[in-house]
Design a protein around this motif. Structure first.
Motif, PDB file in Angstrom:
ATOM      1  N   LEU A 151      22.430  38.329 -29.902  1.00  0.00           N
ATOM      2  CA  LEU A 151      23.302  39.391 -30.727  1.00  0.00           C
ATOM      3  C   LEU A 151      24.289  38.682 -31.650  1.00  0.00           C
ATOM      4  O   LEU A 151      24.305  38.994 -33.354  1.00  0.00           O
ATOM      5  CB  LEU A 151      24.386  40.000 -30.582  1.00  0.00           C
ATOM      6  N   ARG A 152      25.058  37.360 -31.941  1.00  0.00           N
ATOM      7  CA  ARG A 152      25.812  36.746 -32.841  1.00  0.00           C
ATOM      8  C   ARG A 152      24.223  36.064 -32.919  1.00  0.00           C
ATOM      9  O   ARG A 152      24.631  35.920 -34.713  1.00  0.00           O
ATOM     10  CB  ARG A 152      26.470  35.358 -31.824  1.00  0.00           C
ATOM     11  N   ARG A 153      23.184  35.223 -32.566  1.00  0.00           N
ATOM     12  CA  ARG A 153      22.462  35.492 -33.863  1.00  0.00           C
ATOM     13  C   ARG A 153      22.020  35.904 -35.179  1.00  0.00           C
ATOM     14  O   ARG A 153      21.358  36.191 -36.177  1.00  0.00           O
ATOM     15  CB  ARG A 153      20.932  34.841 -33.497  1.00  0.00           C
ATOM     16  N   GLU A 154      21.193  37.307 -33.650  1.00  0.00           N
ATOM     17  CA  GLU A 154      20.801  37.741 -34.868  1.00  0.00           C
ATOM     18  C   GLU A 154      21.603  38.569 -36.437  1.00  0.00           C
ATOM     19  O   GLU A 154      21.876  39.095 -37.652  1.00  0.00           O
ATOM     20  CB  GLU A 154      20.720  39.390 -34.365  1.00  0.00           C
ATOM     21  N   PHE A 155      23.196  39.376 -35.648  1.00  0.00           N
ATOM     22  CA  PHE A 155      24.220  40.187 -36.018  1.00  0.00           C
ATOM     23  C   PHE A 155      24.531  38.785 -38.065  1.00  0.00           C
ATOM     24  O   PHE A 155      24.562  39.533 -38.718  1.00  0.00           O
ATOM     25  CB  PHE A 155      25.251  39.869 -35.776  1.00  0.00           C
ATOM     26  N   GLU A 156      23.947  37.326 -37.137  1.00  0.00           N
ATOM     27  CA  GLU A 156      24.311  36.676 -38.223  1.00  0.00           C
ATOM     28  C   GLU A 156      23.479  36.381 -39.230  1.00  0.00           C
ATOM     29  O   GLU A 156      23.131  35.595 -40.245  1.00  0.00           O
ATOM     30  CB  GLU A 156      24.833  35.571 -37.943  1.00  0.00           C
ATOM     31  N   ALA A 157      22.483  36.633 -39.280  1.00  0.00           N
ATOM     32  CA  ALA A 157      20.839  37.170 -39.174  1.00  0.00           C
ATOM     33  C   ALA A 157      20.067  34.997 -40.195  1.00  0.00           C
ATOM     34  O   ALA A 157      20.379  34.563 -40.995  1.00  0.00           O
ATOM     35  CB  ALA A 157      20.665  37.273 -41.206  1.00  0.00           C
TER      36      ALA A 157
END
Length: 109
Positions: free
Chosen positions: A8-14
């Motif tokens: 989720l961190r990688r996704e939310f930070e695009a």
């Protein structure tokens, strides 16, 4: 849960290869990246049930998904090829994941 949080961190930070970067930057609906995002979001929801607090970055990420993905996919040049495609149904699934009831204090109930 650390692995799910990292997804989720990688996704939310695009970050590179993330669903959000592919959708917004490349106008491409990446099914694999979407599945990874949705699975991580559902896992965090399941594991966070009963918790009184959620880290702010997680709450903001869920909000952005619920708000931005439907907007981006409704644009004329969006990555969504047609109303009968996988993508619109998936956008609805993301909205369902992010639509947990919230009490007056802003806590997920």
């Amino acid at each position: 849960m650390d692995e799910v949080i990292e997804v989720l961190r990688r996704e939310f930070e695009a970050e590179e290869g993330s669903f959000l970067l592919r959708l917004r930057g490349d106008l491409e609906w990446d099914r694999t990246a979407f599945s990874r995002l949705e699975r991580a979001m559902r896992t965090v929801c399941e594991r966070s049930q009963g918790s009184e607090k959620l880290d702010r970055w997680l709450a903001e990420g869920f909000y952005e998904i619920a708000t931005c993905v439907p907007i981006w996919t409704s644009l004329p040049n969006s990555a969504v090829p047609s109303r009968n495609s996988f993508a619109p149904r998936s956008a609805v699934a993301l909205t369902a994941v992010t639509s947990a009831p919230v009490d007056a204090a802003g806590s997920v109930t």
